[in-house]
Write a protein that holds these residues in place. Structure first.
Motif, mmCIF file in Angstrom:
data_model
loop_
_atom_site.group_PDB
_atom_site.id
_atom_site.type_symbol
_atom_site.label_atom_id
_atom_site.label_comp_id
_atom_site.label_asym_id
_atom_site.label_seq_id
_atom_site.Cartn_x
_atom_site.Cartn_y
_atom_site.Cartn_z
ATOM 1 N N ALA A 1 0.831 -1.206 0.000
ATOM 2 C CA ALA A 1 0.000 0.000 0.000
ATOM 3 C C ALA A 1 0.870 1.263 0.000
ATOM 4 C CB ALA A 1 -0.938 -0.006 1.203
ATOM 5 N N LEU A 2 1.923 1.285 0.804
ATOM 6 C CA LEU A 2 2.823 2.445 0.818
ATOM 7 C C LEU A 2 3.471 2.652 -0.542
ATOM 8 C CD1 LEU A 2 4.654 2.185 4.259
ATOM 9 C CD2 LEU A 2 3.001 3.919 3.537
ATOM 10 N N GLY A 3 3.866 1.547 -1.171
ATOM 11 C CA GLY A 3 4.473 1.639 -2.491
ATOM 12 C C GLY A 3 3.523 2.246 -3.513
ATOM 13 N N VAL A 4 2.294 1.760 -3.499
ATOM 14 C CA VAL A 4 1.300 2.225 -4.471
ATOM 15 C C VAL A 4 0.861 3.660 -4.192
ATOM 16 C CG1 VAL A 4 -1.077 1.877 -5.255
ATOM 17 C CG2 VAL A 4 0.432 -0.086 -4.999
ATOM 18 N N TRP A 5 0.368 3.894 -2.991
ATOM 19 C CA TRP A 5 -0.224 5.200 -2.683
ATOM 20 C C TRP A 5 0.836 6.279 -2.513
ATOM 21 C CZ3 TRP A 5 -4.672 5.115 -4.568
ATOM 22 C CH2 TRP A 5 -5.455 3.962 -4.520
ATOM 23 N N GLY A 6 2.064 5.899 -2.135
ATOM 24 C CA GLY A 6 3.146 6.876 -2.106
ATOM 25 C C GLY A 6 3.447 7.410 -3.496
ATOM 26 N N SER A 7 3.389 6.531 -4.491
ATOM 27 C CA SER A 7 3.622 6.959 -5.871
ATOM 28 C C SER A 7 2.478 7.800 -6.411
ATOM 29 C CB SER A 7 3.851 5.750 -6.781
ATOM 30 O OG SER A 7 5.142 5.242 -6.599
ATOM 31 N N VAL A 8 1.250 7.434 -6.069
ATOM 32 C CA VAL A 8 0.114 8.256 -6.500
ATOM 33 C C VAL A 8 0.252 9.654 -5.897
ATOM 34 C CG1 VAL A 8 -2.394 8.561 -6.348
ATOM 35 C CG2 VAL A 8 -1.446 6.294 -6.861
ATOM 36 N N ALA A 9 0.516 9.716 -4.599
ATOM 37 C CA ALA A 9 0.693 11.014 -3.939
ATOM 38 C C ALA A 9 1.877 11.771 -4.533
ATOM 39 C CB ALA A 9 0.886 10.817 -2.436
ATOM 40 N N GLY A 10 2.964 11.065 -4.800
ATOM 41 C CA GLY A 10 4.137 11.699 -5.392
ATOM 42 C C GLY A 10 3.829 12.321 -6.738
ATOM 43 N N SER A 11 3.049 11.629 -7.549
ATOM 44 C CA SER A 11 2.685 12.164 -8.866
ATOM 45 C C SER A 11 1.830 13.416 -8.747
ATOM 46 C CB SER A 11 1.930 11.103 -9.677
ATOM 47 O OG SER A 11 2.774 10.035 -9.992
ATOM 48 N N VAL A 12 0.853 13.378 -7.844
ATOM 49 C CA VAL A 12 -0.004 14.546 -7.632
ATOM 50 C C VAL A 12 0.827 15.716 -7.112
ATOM 51 C CG1 VAL A 12 -1.929 15.451 -6.261
ATOM 52 C CG2 VAL A 12 -2.108 13.183 -7.322
ATOM 53 N N LEU A 13 1.689 15.433 -6.149
ATOM 54 C CA LEU A 13 2.542 16.490 -5.586
ATOM 55 C C LEU A 13 3.523 17.033 -6.620
ATOM 56 C CD1 LEU A 13 3.150 14.868 -2.102
ATOM 57 C CD2 LEU A 13 1.937 17.027 -2.534
ATOM 58 N N LEU A 14 4.043 16.158 -7.475
ATOM 59 C CA LEU A 14 4.949 16.613 -8.525
ATOM 60 C C LEU A 14 4.223 17.568 -9.463
ATOM 61 C CD1 LEU A 14 7.846 16.245 -9.744
ATOM 62 C CD2 LEU A 14 6.817 14.558 -11.259
ATOM 63 N N LEU A 15 3.039 17.183 -9.908
ATOM 64 C CA LEU A 15 2.280 18.058 -10.801
ATOM 65 C C LEU A 15 1.870 19.356 -10.111
ATOM 66 C CD1 LEU A 15 0.153 15.425 -12.700
ATOM 67 C CD2 LEU A 15 1.941 16.881 -13.660
ATOM 68 N N GLY A 16 1.731 19.308 -8.788
ATOM 69 C CA GLY A 16 1.463 20.517 -8.017
ATOM 70 C C GLY A 16 2.729 21.303 -7.715
ATOM 71 N N ARG A 17 3.848 20.823 -8.219
ATOM 72 C CA ARG A 17 5.159 21.447 -8.072
ATOM 73 C C ARG A 17 5.590 21.571 -6.616
ATOM 74 N NH1 ARG A 17 6.272 26.109 -12.118
ATOM 75 N NH2 ARG A 17 8.320 25.640 -11.319
ATOM 76 N N GLY B 1 15.156 23.823 -8.725
ATOM 77 C CA GLY B 1 14.288 24.932 -8.370
ATOM 78 C C GLY B 1 12.913 24.924 -9.004
ATOM 79 N N PHE B 2 12.514 23.797 -9.591
ATOM 80 C CA PHE B 2 11.212 23.731 -10.227
ATOM 81 C C PHE B 2 10.092 23.353 -9.242
ATOM 82 C CE2 PHE B 2 14.065 22.592 -13.879
ATOM 83 C CZ PHE B 2 13.986 23.828 -14.483
ATOM 84 N N LEU B 3 10.474 22.870 -8.068
ATOM 85 C CA LEU B 3 9.482 22.522 -7.042
ATOM 86 C C LEU B 3 9.589 23.515 -5.901
ATOM 87 C CD1 LEU B 3 9.873 18.624 -6.933
ATOM 88 C CD2 LEU B 3 8.444 20.014 -8.428
#
Length: 151
Positions: free
Chosen positions: A71-87, A148-150
């Motif tokens: 679950a950490l592997g899966v949902w950590g990546s989903v959260a990471g993707s959302v956070l990345l797109l949110g910079r 510096g993009f995030l």
């Protein structure tokens, strides 16, 4: 050479940032869907995905800590993707959590149980692709934060 900045003072993200972010979100959203359907629909979903009775039994036999790592592997990546797109710089942390979850899940699958053998070569290949994707996303988020993009 100067770097363009936006209204918030952060450097403008390059075109590949959005490409990697969107593809990563789609990839990780499918992982989230797969995890959720495995947990909710259970055997019917797994059979539909081509798993045999022994493979399904191995998933049912996973200890809670291994399911938690998955679950950490899966949902950590989903959260990471959302956070990345949110910079957000927290994308790096989310992908780090995901990588730890993937590593623990792989340790259980291939070192502490027979699940890796039951899943066969295609399962091992998929695990390698997943680990590689998370490692790439972690590296990419870290690189974008350092440039510096995030925020």
């Amino acid at each position: 050479m100067t770097t363009a900045v936006n209204d918030t003072g952060a450097a403008k993200a390059p075109w590949h940032f959005w490409l990697v972010g969107v593809i990563g979100l789609i990839w990780n959203a499918f992982g989230g869907y797969d995890y959720l359907m495995t947990q909710v629909k259970g055997d019917a979903y797994m059979q539909g995905a081509g798993m045999n009775a022994a493979q399904i039994a191995a998933l049912h036999a996973m200890p809670a800590w291994a399911v938690g790592a998955w679950a950490l592997g899966v949902w950590g990546s989903v959260a990471g993707s959302v956070l990345l797109l949110g910079r957000s710089q927290f994308a790096v942390h989310a992908f780090g959590v995901s990588m730890a979850g993937v590593a623990a899940s792989l340790a259980y699958t291939h070192l502490l149980s027979d699940a890796g053998k039951l899943m066969g070569a295609s399962g091992a290949l998929m695990n390698a692709v997943i680990a590689g994707a998370v490692l790439f996303q972690l590296w990419y988020a870290w690189t974008m934060a350092k440039r510096g993009f995030l925020r």
